[in-house]
Enzyme design. Structure first.
Site, PDB file in Angstrom:
ATOM      1  N   ASP A  27      -9.696   9.994 -30.670  1.00 21.93           N
ATOM      2  CA  ASP A  27      -9.001  11.215 -30.264  1.00 21.93           C
ATOM      3  C   ASP A  27      -8.218  10.921 -28.988  1.00 21.93           C
ATOM      4  OD1 ASP A  27     -10.815  11.232 -28.191  1.00 21.93           O
ATOM      5  OD2 ASP A  27     -11.860  13.047 -28.823  1.00 21.93           O
TER       6      ASP A  27
ATOM      7  N   ARG B 259      -4.854  -1.500 -26.414  1.00 23.98           N
ATOM      8  CA  ARG B 259      -3.908  -0.513 -25.873  1.00 23.98           C
ATOM      9  C   ARG B 259      -4.319   0.880 -26.317  1.00 23.98           C
ATOM     10  NH1 ARG B 259       0.957  -3.137 -23.963  1.00 23.98           N
ATOM     11  NH2 ARG B 259       0.600  -5.346 -24.291  1.00 23.98           N
ATOM     12  N   ILE B 260      -4.095   1.825 -25.429  1.00 26.54           N
ATOM     13  CA  ILE B 260      -4.485   3.214 -25.705  1.00 26.54           C
ATOM     14  C   ILE B 260      -3.451   3.861 -26.620  1.00 26.54           C
ATOM     15  CG2 ILE B 260      -4.808   5.468 -24.598  1.00 26.54           C
ATOM     16  CD1 ILE B 260      -5.746   3.788 -22.102  1.00 26.54           C
ATOM     17  N   LEU B 261      -3.943   4.538 -27.641  1.00 26.56           N
ATOM     18  CA  LEU B 261      -3.064   5.250 -28.576  1.00 26.56           C
ATOM     19  C   LEU B 261      -3.273   6.746 -28.394  1.00 26.56           C
ATOM     20  CD1 LEU B 261      -3.858   3.075 -31.697  1.00 26.56           C
ATOM     21  CD2 LEU B 261      -1.700   3.077 -30.437  1.00 26.56           C
TER      22      LEU B 261
ATOM     23  N   ARG C 177       6.871   3.756 -32.148  1.00 25.49           N
ATOM     24  CA  ARG C 177       7.649   4.216 -33.305  1.00 25.49           C
ATOM     25  C   ARG C 177       7.599   3.156 -34.415  1.00 25.49           C
ATOM     26  NH1 ARG C 177      11.954   3.671 -35.589  1.00 25.49           N
ATOM     27  NH2 ARG C 177      12.785   2.060 -34.225  1.00 25.49           N
TER      28      ARG C 177
ATOM     29  N   ASN D 126     -12.330   3.433 -34.520  1.00 29.00           N
ATOM     30  CA  ASN D 126     -12.493   2.331 -33.565  1.00 29.00           C
ATOM     31  C   ASN D 126     -13.951   1.913 -33.548  1.00 29.00           C
ATOM     32  OD1 ASN D 126     -11.797   0.578 -31.354  1.00 29.00           O
ATOM     33  ND2 ASN D 126     -12.694   2.070 -29.946  1.00 29.00           N
TER      34      ASN D 126
ATOM     35  N   ASP E  56     -12.621   6.557 -25.894  1.00 28.02           N
ATOM     36  CA  ASP E  56     -13.898   6.352 -26.605  1.00 28.02           C
ATOM     37  C   ASP E  56     -14.679   7.665 -26.757  1.00 28.02           C
ATOM     38  OD1 ASP E  56     -13.345   3.569 -26.688  1.00 28.02           O
ATOM     39  OD2 ASP E  56     -14.141   3.333 -24.673  1.00 28.02           O
TER      40      ASP E  56
ATOM     41  N   HIS F  43     -16.779   0.477 -30.747  1.00 28.80           N
ATOM     42  CA  HIS F  43     -16.974   0.313 -29.307  1.00 28.80           C
ATOM     43  C   HIS F  43     -18.345  -0.340 -29.067  1.00 28.80           C
ATOM     44  CE1 HIS F  43     -16.487   1.122 -25.076  1.00 28.80           C
ATOM     45  NE2 HIS F  43     -17.746   1.525 -25.053  1.00 28.80           N
TER      46      HIS F  43
HETATM   47  C1  GRF Z   1     -15.264  -6.038 -30.213  1.00 29.19           C
HETATM   48  O1  GRF Z   1     -16.381  -6.575 -29.590  1.00 29.19           O
HETATM   49  C2  GRF Z   1     -15.229  -4.528 -30.111  1.00 29.19           C
HETATM   50  O2  GRF Z   1     -16.411  -3.999 -29.655  1.00 29.19           O
HETATM   51  C3  GRF Z   1     -14.155  -4.206 -29.124  1.00 29.19           C
HETATM   52  O3  GRF Z   1     -13.306  -5.299 -29.116  1.00 29.19           O
HETATM   53  C4  GRF Z   1     -13.979  -6.468 -29.566  1.00 29.19           C
HETATM   54  C5  GRF Z   1     -13.060  -7.161 -30.521  1.00 29.19           C
HETATM   55  O4  GRF Z   1     -13.522  -8.389 -30.934  1.00 29.19           O
HETATM   56  N1  GRF Z   1     -13.549  -2.935 -29.455  1.00 29.19           N
HETATM   57  P1  GRF Z   1     -12.903  -9.054 -32.222  1.00 29.19           P
HETATM   58  O5  GRF Z   1     -11.415  -9.248 -31.952  1.00 29.19           O
HETATM   59  O6  GRF Z   1     -13.143  -8.144 -33.391  1.00 29.19           O
HETATM   60  O7  GRF Z   1     -13.599 -10.370 -32.362  1.00 29.19           O
END
Ligand code: GRF
Length: 208
Positions: free
Chosen positions: A148, A98-100, A77, A114, A152, A116
């Site tokens: 979503d 953390r998962i949102l 919140r 995000n 991922d 990945h």
């Molecule tokens: C990144 O490598 C990204 O792929 C993942 O978390 C890491 C975060 O690294 N989602 P930083 O904190 O941006 O250096």
């Protein structure tokens, strides 16, 4: 009212903040037509908060509450309220661990992205570079995607490939992927800020 008509980014991160730094520096250099409105971290001493403070950008610790892998109800919140008060146009996850779900995503529909460290849909979840190395693929990379309800699994915005080299270790491969991330995320952010990314179901398309 913020008095600014720039596209406003709210960044969430838990780690050292190298992706955040790349985005913030690209904004400051005018390569991304956006500004960082707020940085929030669930880790009080996270590098990302220091990176933000070093750049004189608003940065706050967000007490995550009682769970390990998600924000508790009160923290979620507060998180939503802080981002809304900062009038963010896009929520940028940069190493947020953390998962949102649910309420958070409904508060920012199709406005959470995000990065990945793999070519999704291959290797979702943790330590994707290690998963790729263990599997034996010859090419991996990184993916910018909308967030979503799944892990991922949201619509893909941009990807960059990274070769897996003979003799790579998890660390050397991860380092090469991170270099690609620091190019890909700011470039994707620029397209998003310019309104050039349209979502059509699972696909995204770029418009000029
Ligand atoms: C990144 O490598 C990204 O792929 C993942 O978390 C890491 C975060 O690294 N989602 P930083 O904190 O941006 O250096």
């Amino acid at each position: 009212m913020t008095g600014s008509n720039k596209f406003r980014l709210g960044v969430l991160g838990s780690g050292k903040g190298s992706n955040f730094a790349a985005i913030a520096d690209a904004c400051a250099a005018g390569q991304v037509p956006a500004e960082v409105a707020l940085v929030l971290s669930d880790v009080a001493d996270a590098g990302i908060l220091q990176q933000a403070r070093d750049r004189k950008l608003p940065a706050e610790f967000l007490a995550p509450g009682k769970f390990r892998t998600k924000l508790d109800e009160e923290a979620e919140r507060v998180c939503i309220a802080r981002l809304q008060a900062a009038e963010v146009d896009l929520v940028v996850l940069a190493g947020f661990m953390r998962i949102l779900k649910g309420d958070f995503l409904r508060a920012f529909p199709q406005r959470v992205v995000n990065i990945h460290p793999s070519l999704l849909p291959a290797f979702p979840g943790l330590e994707a570079w290690r998963q790729a190395l263990d599997y034996g693929v010859k090419v991996t990379g990184c993916t910018v995607h909308f967030v979503d309800q799944g892990i991922d699994s949201g619509a893909i915005i941009a990807q960059e490939t990274v070769p897996v080299l003979d003799g790579d270790t998890a660390e050397s491969l991860h380092g090469r992927i991170q270099l690609a991330e620091r190019r890909l995320y700011p470039a994707a952010m620029a397209a998003l800020a310019r309104g050039q990314v349209l979502v059509r179901g699972r696909q995204t398309v770029r418009v000029a």
